[in-house]
Motif scaffolding. Sequence first.
Motif, PDB file in Angstrom:
ATOM      1  N   LEU A 153      21.236 -16.512  63.768  1.00 29.75           N
ATOM      2  CA  LEU A 153      21.747 -17.317  62.857  1.00 29.75           C
ATOM      3  C   LEU A 153      21.128 -17.291  61.321  1.00 29.75           C
ATOM      4  O   LEU A 153      19.997 -17.274  61.150  1.00 29.75           O
ATOM      5  CB  LEU A 153      21.542 -18.748  63.287  1.00 29.75           C
ATOM      6  CG  LEU A 153      22.110 -19.011  64.816  1.00 29.75           C
ATOM      7  CD1 LEU A 153      21.762 -20.405  65.358  1.00 29.75           C
ATOM      8  CD2 LEU A 153      23.636 -18.901  64.454  1.00 29.75           C
ATOM      9  N   PRO A 154      22.229 -17.403  60.342  1.00 30.87           N
ATOM     10  CA  PRO A 154      21.890 -17.374  58.761  1.00 30.87           C
ATOM     11  C   PRO A 154      20.783 -18.125  58.387  1.00 30.87           C
ATOM     12  O   PRO A 154      20.973 -19.512  58.641  1.00 30.87           O
ATOM     13  CB  PRO A 154      23.075 -17.241  58.292  1.00 30.87           C
ATOM     14  CG  PRO A 154      23.985 -17.707  59.050  1.00 30.87           C
ATOM     15  CD  PRO A 154      23.544 -17.576  60.408  1.00 30.87           C
ATOM     16  N   VAL A 155      19.610 -17.886  57.759  1.00 23.24           N
ATOM     17  CA  VAL A 155      18.706 -18.581  57.396  1.00 23.24           C
ATOM     18  C   VAL A 155      19.357 -19.621  56.441  1.00 23.24           C
ATOM     19  O   VAL A 155      18.685 -20.753  56.015  1.00 23.24           O
ATOM     20  CB  VAL A 155      17.235 -17.869  56.795  1.00 23.24           C
ATOM     21  CG1 VAL A 155      16.826 -17.189  58.086  1.00 23.24           C
ATOM     22  CG2 VAL A 155      17.835 -16.961  55.512  1.00 23.24           C
ATOM     23  N   TRP A 170      20.833 -22.222  58.745  1.00 25.67           N
ATOM     24  CA  TRP A 170      20.132 -22.766  60.070  1.00 25.67           C
ATOM     25  C   TRP A 170      18.722 -22.684  60.047  1.00 25.67           C
ATOM     26  O   TRP A 170      17.960 -21.598  59.530  1.00 25.67           O
ATOM     27  CB  TRP A 170      20.678 -21.907  61.278  1.00 25.67           C
ATOM     28  CG  TRP A 170      22.056 -22.214  61.450  1.00 25.67           C
ATOM     29  CD1 TRP A 170      23.052 -21.600  60.945  1.00 25.67           C
ATOM     30  CD2 TRP A 170      22.652 -22.956  62.699  1.00 25.67           C
ATOM     31  NE1 TRP A 170      24.114 -21.905  61.573  1.00 25.67           N
ATOM     32  CE2 TRP A 170      24.098 -22.668  62.554  1.00 25.67           C
ATOM     33  CE3 TRP A 170      22.202 -23.918  63.434  1.00 25.67           C
ATOM     34  CZ2 TRP A 170      24.944 -23.448  63.159  1.00 25.67           C
ATOM     35  CZ3 TRP A 170      22.917 -24.576  64.372  1.00 25.67           C
ATOM     36  CH2 TRP A 170      24.302 -24.315  64.268  1.00 25.67           C
ATOM     37  N   ILE A 171      17.950 -23.697  60.737  1.00 24.44           N
ATOM     38  CA  ILE A 171      16.455 -23.413  60.810  1.00 24.44           C
ATOM     39  C   ILE A 171      16.372 -23.431  62.255  1.00 24.44           C
ATOM     40  O   ILE A 171      16.666 -24.481  62.959  1.00 24.44           O
ATOM     41  CB  ILE A 171      15.734 -24.819  60.244  1.00 24.44           C
ATOM     42  CG1 ILE A 171      15.906 -25.031  58.615  1.00 24.44           C
ATOM     43  CG2 ILE A 171      14.310 -24.758  60.728  1.00 24.44           C
ATOM     44  CD1 ILE A 171      15.403 -26.361  58.088  1.00 24.44           C
ATOM     45  N   CYS A 172      15.840 -22.199  62.740  1.00 25.45           N
ATOM     46  CA  CYS A 172      16.008 -22.052  64.134  1.00 25.45           C
ATOM     47  C   CYS A 172      14.206 -21.900  64.916  1.00 25.45           C
ATOM     48  O   CYS A 172      13.748 -20.956  63.953  1.00 25.45           O
ATOM     49  CB  CYS A 172      16.431 -20.816  64.707  1.00 25.45           C
ATOM     50  SG  CYS A 172      18.255 -20.834  63.978  1.00 25.45           S
TER      51      CYS A 172
END
Lengths: 186, 186
Positions: A159-161, A164-166
């Motif tokens: 998921l693109p930074v 998104w915060i993953c």
Amino acid sequence: MCKNRVWKHVVKEGDSLVDATCGNGNDTLAMVKMVAEKSCRGRVYAMDVQKIALENTFSLLDEELSTDEKELVELFAICHCKMEEVVPTGVPVRLVAFNLGYLPGGDKTLVTTSETTLLALEAAKRILAPQGLISIVVYVGHPGGREEFETVRAFASELPVDNWICCNLQLLNRPLAPVLVFLFKR
Amino acid sequence: MCKNRVWKHVVKEGDSLVDATCGNGNDTLAMVKMVAEKSCRGRVYAMDVQKIALENTFSLLDEELSTDEKELVELFAICHCKMEEVVPTGVPVRLVAFNLGYLPGGDKTLVTTSETTLLALEAAKRILAPQGLISIVVYVGHPGGREEFETVRAFASELPVDNWICCNLQLLNRPLAPVLVFLFKR
């Protein structure tokens, strides 16, 4: 407990939420309590493939919720990968919660699988509102559990930074304890 | 930010804390603010091996703290593995905080090492009070960083589950971002 604290930072009264795997209904119950408010706008869409899970959830909600609160929740006997069939189009979903693995107290051979979990994560990603959260509890102690965690991790890592915060939270001295994964959409 | 929220669940006014690697002093400052109270019981023991780190910390504290608050903090030019030499014997320490890696904005070749970090973690374990916390930020993007993380993880994974809750928080879509490790003593 930690998980519910995180949810409370994200969820507001009147929000629409998805319990992708309602299990024994504890999360569904907590979700209804979080969104319930006077104008009855909040909604919880809860689903499970196992009949016994839906029965347990129904009983718990019947016991713990007021008549008004019961109006806010709908139960569906479908796979989490089909959540888009039951959440009305255009509803901004603030939280999609997953409990992966087997039903606590149920048949341990009936487990979620990497294949449908990945489809369900993709569906959750499509319906999630900005400032929303995908919350995943991954049980890693049963056969296939570790593989399912790797599927979740691979999904999250791509998921693109910018959007998104993953993150994941693991117990280091309990390697078989469930892993928490949170995917926050900006 | 997440780290400081966790600290606030553990630290109370009047507590004694250790900043094992004060760096530019931001954590030291936050710690003093957390323990400061009228009776001036709180203490923060802050240390670093780099002279520039202690100078930066001194400047920041001098600017941001009141005269009374400055009385609560002591700076030491020693390695974190020697924290027991500066914390008075018998003082119950509520929090030992580590920022492993290099000094932000400083010389990136000067880094903490697995060897002294392990000694420092063992010292922190000895002086920590019940209901205390060892908080570790591990930078994994520089040479040796990943190895140091493995040292921390191995240390954490061997702490007995009856007395310690050990968890780590990682960003899944930013593999080079620092990892947070929390070791809660029951």
